[in-house]
Enzyme design. Sequence first.
Site, PDB file in Angstrom:
ATOM      1  N   LYS A  36      -1.021   4.988   4.642  1.00  0.00           N
ATOM      2  CA  LYS A  36      -1.983   4.086   5.299  1.00  0.00           C
ATOM      3  C   LYS A  36      -1.619   3.911   6.777  1.00  0.00           C
ATOM      4  O   LYS A  36      -0.456   3.654   7.097  1.00  0.00           O
ATOM      5  CB  LYS A  36      -1.986   2.730   4.583  1.00  0.00           C
ATOM      6  CG  LYS A  36      -3.021   1.774   5.104  1.00  0.00           C
ATOM      7  CD  LYS A  36      -3.218   0.588   4.172  1.00  0.00           C
ATOM      8  CE  LYS A  36      -4.230  -0.413   4.719  1.00  0.00           C
ATOM      9  NZ  LYS A  36      -5.537   0.198   4.981  1.00  0.00           N
ATOM     10  N   HIS A  52       0.825  -1.214   0.000  1.00  0.00           N
ATOM     11  CA  HIS A  52       0.000   0.000   0.000  1.00  0.00           C
ATOM     12  C   HIS A  52       0.858   1.263   0.000  1.00  0.00           C
ATOM     13  O   HIS A  52       2.049   1.225   0.306  1.00  0.00           O
ATOM     14  CB  HIS A  52      -0.906   0.036   1.239  1.00  0.00           C
ATOM     15  CG  HIS A  52      -2.151  -0.805   1.096  1.00  0.00           C
ATOM     16  ND1 HIS A  52      -2.144  -2.162   1.304  1.00  0.00           N
ATOM     17  CD2 HIS A  52      -3.432  -0.469   0.751  1.00  0.00           C
ATOM     18  CE1 HIS A  52      -3.379  -2.627   1.100  1.00  0.00           C
ATOM     19  NE2 HIS A  52      -4.178  -1.623   0.765  1.00  0.00           N
TER      20      HIS A  52
HETATM   21  N1  LIG Z   1     -12.983  -0.871   1.769  1.00  0.00           N
HETATM   22  C1  LIG Z   1     -12.300  -0.324   0.772  1.00  0.00           C
HETATM   23  O1  LIG Z   1     -12.445  -0.708  -0.405  1.00  0.00           O
HETATM   24  C2  LIG Z   1     -11.361   0.795   1.070  1.00  0.00           C
HETATM   25  C3  LIG Z   1     -11.161   1.139   2.361  1.00  0.00           C
HETATM   26  N2  LIG Z   1     -10.319   2.168   2.674  1.00  0.00           N
HETATM   27  C4  LIG Z   1     -10.229   2.495   4.079  1.00  0.00           C
HETATM   28  O2  LIG Z   1     -10.934   3.722   4.270  1.00  0.00           O
HETATM   29  C5  LIG Z   1     -10.347   4.449   5.347  1.00  0.00           C
HETATM   30  C6  LIG Z   1      -9.958   5.833   4.844  1.00  0.00           C
HETATM   31  O3  LIG Z   1      -8.894   5.708   3.923  1.00  0.00           O
HETATM   32  P1  LIG Z   1      -8.223   6.994   3.234  1.00  0.00           P
HETATM   33  O4  LIG Z   1      -9.263   7.771   2.523  1.00  0.00           O
HETATM   34  O5  LIG Z   1      -7.060   6.492   2.478  1.00  0.00           O
HETATM   35  O6  LIG Z   1      -7.733   7.783   4.525  1.00  0.00           O
HETATM   36  P2  LIG Z   1      -7.609   9.397   4.706  1.00  0.00           P
HETATM   37  O7  LIG Z   1      -6.794   9.597   5.917  1.00  0.00           O
HETATM   38  O8  LIG Z   1      -7.197  10.001   3.421  1.00  0.00           O
HETATM   39  O9  LIG Z   1      -9.121   9.830   4.963  1.00  0.00           O
HETATM   40  C7  LIG Z   1      -9.798   9.696   6.174  1.00  0.00           C
HETATM   41  C8  LIG Z   1     -10.578  10.960   6.362  1.00  0.00           C
HETATM   42  O10 LIG Z   1     -11.496  10.798   7.438  1.00  0.00           O
HETATM   43  C9  LIG Z   1     -11.446  12.001   8.206  1.00  0.00           C
HETATM   44  N3  LIG Z   1     -11.974  11.734   9.540  1.00  0.00           N
HETATM   45  C10 LIG Z   1     -11.333  11.247  10.628  1.00  0.00           C
HETATM   46  N4  LIG Z   1     -12.196  11.128  11.647  1.00  0.00           N
HETATM   47  C11 LIG Z   1     -13.391  11.569  11.196  1.00  0.00           C
HETATM   48  C12 LIG Z   1     -14.676  11.694  11.782  1.00  0.00           C
HETATM   49  N5  LIG Z   1     -14.901  11.355  13.059  1.00  0.00           N
HETATM   50  N6  LIG Z   1     -15.695  12.169  11.026  1.00  0.00           N
HETATM   51  C13 LIG Z   1     -15.498  12.527   9.742  1.00  0.00           C
HETATM   52  N7  LIG Z   1     -14.292  12.448   9.125  1.00  0.00           N
HETATM   53  C14 LIG Z   1     -13.265  11.956   9.849  1.00  0.00           C
HETATM   54  C15 LIG Z   1      -9.997  12.401   8.182  1.00  0.00           C
HETATM   55  O11 LIG Z   1      -9.827  13.747   8.552  1.00  0.00           O
HETATM   56  P3  LIG Z   1      -8.337  14.238   9.077  1.00  0.00           P
HETATM   57  O12 LIG Z   1      -7.470  14.160   7.856  1.00  0.00           O
HETATM   58  O13 LIG Z   1      -8.606  15.608   9.572  1.00  0.00           O
HETATM   59  O14 LIG Z   1      -7.912  13.261  10.123  1.00  0.00           O
HETATM   60  C16 LIG Z   1      -9.686  12.159   6.696  1.00  0.00           C
HETATM   61  O15 LIG Z   1     -10.068  13.259   5.893  1.00  0.00           O
HETATM   62  C17 LIG Z   1      -9.161   3.601   5.828  1.00  0.00           C
HETATM   63  O16 LIG Z   1      -9.566   2.798   6.904  1.00  0.00           O
HETATM   64  C18 LIG Z   1      -8.842   2.743   4.622  1.00  0.00           C
HETATM   65  O17 LIG Z   1      -8.206   1.536   4.946  1.00  0.00           O
HETATM   66  C19 LIG Z   1      -9.651   2.871   1.718  1.00  0.00           C
HETATM   67  C20 LIG Z   1      -9.785   2.533   0.407  1.00  0.00           C
HETATM   68  C21 LIG Z   1     -10.653   1.448  -0.028  1.00  0.00           C
HETATM   69  O1  LIG Z   2      -6.037   2.263   3.052  1.00  0.00           O
HETATM   70  C1  LIG Z   2      -6.233   1.933   1.859  1.00  0.00           C
HETATM   71  O2  LIG Z   2      -5.801   2.574   0.908  1.00  0.00           O
HETATM   72  C2  LIG Z   2      -7.040   0.722   1.607  1.00  0.00           C
HETATM   73  N1  LIG Z   2      -7.609   0.132   2.616  1.00  0.00           N
HETATM   74  C3  LIG Z   2      -8.398  -1.057   2.564  1.00  0.00           C
HETATM   75  C4  LIG Z   2      -7.698  -2.168   3.307  1.00  0.00           C
HETATM   76  O3  LIG Z   2      -7.068  -1.925   4.343  1.00  0.00           O
HETATM   77  O4  LIG Z   2      -7.814  -3.329   2.878  1.00  0.00           O
HETATM   78  C5  LIG Z   2      -8.791  -1.423   1.160  1.00  0.00           C
HETATM   79  C6  LIG Z   2      -7.739  -1.166   0.131  1.00  0.00           C
HETATM   80  O5  LIG Z   2      -6.706  -2.081   0.323  1.00  0.00           O
HETATM   81  C7  LIG Z   2      -7.223   0.263   0.216  1.00  0.00           C
END
Ligand SMILES: NC(=O)C1=CN([C@@H]2O[C@H](COP(=O)(O)OP(=O)(O)OC[C@H]3O[C@@H](n4cnc5c(N)ncnc54)[C@H](OP(=O)(O)O)[C@@H]3O)[C@@H](O)[C@H]2O)C=CC1
Ligand SMILES: O=C(O)C1=N[C@H](C(=O)O)C[C@H](O)C1
Length: 250
Positions: A139, A135
Amino acid sequence: MSKLRVAVLGARGRIGAEAVRAVEAAEDLELVAALGRGDKLEALADAGAQVAVELTTPASVMGNLDFCVRHGIHAVVGTTGWTDDRLLQLNTWLKDSPDTGVLIAPNFSIGAVLTMKFAERAARYFESVEVVELHHPNKVDAPSGTATRTAQLIAAARVEAGSAPQPDATATALEGARGADVDGVPVHSIRLRGLLAHQEVLLGGEGETLTIRHDSLHHSSFMPGILLGVRRVVTTPGLTFGLENYLDLN
Ligand SMILES: NC(=O)C1=CN([C@@H]2O[C@H](COP(=O)(O)OP(=O)(O)OC[C@H]3O[C@@H](n4cnc5c(N)ncnc54)[C@H](OP(=O)(O)O)[C@@H]3O)[C@@H](O)[C@H]2O)C=CC1
Ligand SMILES: O=C(O)C1=N[C@H](C(=O)O)C[C@H](O)C1
């Protein structure tokens, strides 16, 4: 027909920002709230959100889901960090709100879902199996939710098949050298600038190996799964774990 009223939590994050665009572009959906850290959850109820897409952090997700379930707002969750205790807690909340649906998808991309299913099918036929997830370096959690789920599915398939423990003669090792142990399956996490989300499942038998690899090259890979989740969760009460439950994969 009226549009489904959708909110995104974590709307300024990497995947959240892409989800905001995908919801806005969908003709049958209306984006009614886009919340970031510090925004008040009451905005969801005030906006009349029917579905919340939860894409925040493992530290924030439970508080957000507590609010959603208490207010009868269905949730599509991509955030990682799921443990048995957390799932138990969520199921307890859902018992008090039996019409509410929550989908937790370790990965929304079809290729990743298929990787998990293929790995689960293949697991019993090989002596050895290890998972490598790769990744981007921003992350915050390791191993990835996808890799954890993949390893759990592999381990369960091997138990069901009565597979022997994996061969491994390692007698001394630096801590971490053999990866994390997820139900007996080694999982190795790589963080590298330039990557997004990738996974390899390596299976080995006498004189042969099989590698199943998936690459998410852009956050757009997760959008069809998120939109499918939003459309289906409103008619699927209770907890659903894994997007495969919304797909006809047989
Ligand atoms: N299931 C899937 O297919 C996928 C899952 N993911 C998962 O999604 C999650 C987010 O990933 P990613 O976008 O890369 O991470 P980021 O850190 O880019 O985004 C997370 C966002 O959530 C915000 N945040 C934190 N706490 C809160 C809250 N209480 N309420 C609202 N917003 C909040 C953060 O703000 P701040 O920056 O101010 O902390 C940030 O903007 C991770 O757990 C990742 O593993 C990601 C991609 C695909
Ligand atoms: O943090 C990410 O980027 C992603 N998170 C998810 C995970 O932990 O499996 C899904 C994907 O791999 C992207």
